[in-house]
Scaffold this active site. Structure first.
Site, PDB file in Angstrom:
ATOM      1  N   GLU A 117       0.807  -1.223   0.000  1.00 39.70           N
ATOM      2  CA  GLU A 117       0.000   0.000   0.000  1.00 39.70           C
ATOM      3  C   GLU A 117       0.844   1.279   0.000  1.00 39.70           C
ATOM      4  O   GLU A 117       0.731   2.125   0.903  1.00 39.70           O
ATOM      5  CB  GLU A 117      -0.990  -0.012   1.171  1.00 39.70           C
ATOM      6  N   GLU A 165      -6.088  -7.597  -1.536  1.00 38.63           N
ATOM      7  CA  GLU A 165      -6.673  -7.629  -0.193  1.00 38.63           C
ATOM      8  C   GLU A 165      -8.148  -7.250  -0.271  1.00 38.63           C
ATOM      9  O   GLU A 165      -8.516  -6.335  -1.009  1.00 38.63           O
ATOM     10  CB  GLU A 165      -5.991  -6.626   0.754  1.00 38.63           C
TER      11      GLU A 165
END
Length: 414
Positions: A203, A323
């Site tokens: 991320e 995710e």
């Protein structure tokens, strides 16, 4: 309880046998490659259902807890899960992989070796991430702190992307990882087909430059470097998938407002030549907490559909949902709500895959084993609990298996 003890004992024996006798692959699978918007494995399109287990190397550092990795992987194969995403980092702190820049704990590295060896033995592919955006397990902050301790003029975590010494620390870590010789398989990581691919970061974000130019420049430099030291594996960004200035309409209609200052650009970041596939995450409950359940589900579908459309038409690359999940601490949470999130996600992925589209699979966050209370959180799932959500996961695995020519599609719901 007796049954559980027997399972744990069996897993320990299997883990010991893997260590003592060497590890052989469960199949003749080669490297996963890319052709257009599809992944290819052994000459056929590759679609897979998978999961996150960030804790693998941490738990495998201690030989007495390695059975947890074996147990989770065995349960994963029962449910036809064939990809696991995990961390290839732990920078400083307890059970650190990288104690200091370029200094590694051999015991922790052997923990990652074991996880890769077990995945190989059981036929599970791996996506391994090089560093964390967040300070959890070290991350960008630790790299910047290391540089600061040498007298470098750095003051922000975002200096990670521009400071020459910090960038060299990152490159050194990448080089160490890909050249690591697995102590169980005796194969260098860069030559290991069990590893499906690498991610530059978990991320990545850069608030210092909301335009996205700084992060894109860093990704381009590091992606080219990764390819220069490992030409066999696929590479992605690890992005959440927030749109940037290159897609103003998408940015306005899909991004949560808070994401517009994170300096990411889904299109620009993934158009880089050295990036092989697109990465997105999906957490509408966390991004839009004030919306009702129906609205969040609609946004989830739109989020996936728009990214898949862009992967097909603009990027012309495969896409993995790296995710997703449904937090159990969401106000008013019910099991049916979590099932609805998983169904909506899997239905969208399957519809694309069935048509030969860019959706290669989805990896839910995250799997733990029985008794791993220290890793339990609102998103964790224990596969052995056989919940309705696990049944949905298994059904998706089997449907994708049918597309790639493995298994049979169930005629009825499990």
């Amino acid at each position: 309880m007796k049954c559980l003890c027997f399972v744990v004992l069996l897993a320990i024996l299997i883990a010991q046998n893997s260590s003592d006798l060497g590890v052989k692959s469960a199949s003749s699978d080669g490297f996963v490659s890319r052709k257009g918007v599809q992944f290819i494995l052994n000459g056929k399109p590759f679609y897979a259902n998978g999961f996150n287990a960030y804790w693998l190397a941490y738990e495998a550092t201690d030989s007495t807890t390695r059975f947890k990795i074996t147990y989770v992987f065995q349960n994963a194969t029962i449910h036809d899960l064939t990809i696991v995403r995990t961390w290839g980092f732990r920078d400083g702190g307890y059970r650190a992989l990288q104690i200091a820049p370029g200094v590694y704990d051999e015991k922790t590295f052997q923990g990652l070796d074991f996880a890769i060896a077990e995945a190989k033995r059981l036929g599970i592919k791996m996506i391994i991430t090089f560093v964390n955006n967040y300070s959890d397990f070290g991350g960008r902050k630790q790299y910047v702190d290391w540089a600061k301790n040498t007298g470098q003029n750095v003051s922000s975590d975002d200096d990670f992307y521009t400071n020459p010494l910090v960038k060299q620390y990152y490159k050194n870590h990448v080089k160490t990882m890909v050249n690591r010789v697995n102590t169980f398989t005796k194969v260098e990581y860069k030559d290991e087909p069990t590893i499906m691919g690498w991610e530059l970061m978990n991320e990545p974000q850069c608030r210092a430059d909301p335009s996205g130019k700084t992060l894109t420049a860093w990704m381009n430099e590091m992606a080219l470097y990764v390819k220069s030291v490992d030409s066999k594996h696929l590479l992605s960004t690890g992005l959440e998938g927030f749109y940037g200035d290159s897609s103003p309409q998408r940015k306005t209609s899909l991004n949560p407002v808070a994401a517009n200052v994170l300096g990411t650009d889904f299109i620009a970041n993934h158009k880089l030549d050295a990036i092989d596939f697109a990465s997105i995450h999906s957490y509408p409950d966390l991004w839009f907490p004030n919306l009702d359940e129906k609205s969040r589900l609609n946004l989830l579908r739109k989020w996936l559909e728009c990214h898949l459309e862009d992967a097909q038409n603009i990027l012309k690359k495969p896409l993995i949902l790296g995710e997703f999940g449904k937090p159990t601490n969401t106000p008013g949470y019910t099991q049916a709500q979590r099932d609805a999130v998983f169904n909506a996600t899997f239905d969208t992925i399957y519809e694309s895959a069935e048509k030969g589209g860019p959706a290669a699979g989805a990896l839910f966050w995250h799997v733990i084993s029985d008794g791993m209370n220290n890793f339990k959180d609102p998103l964790s799932i224990v596969l052995s609990e056989n919940s309705t959500t696990v049944n949905i996961i298994t059904e998706e695995s089997r449907k994708l298996g049918l597309i790639r020519g493995k298994g049979k599609l169930s005629k009825t719901k499990i």
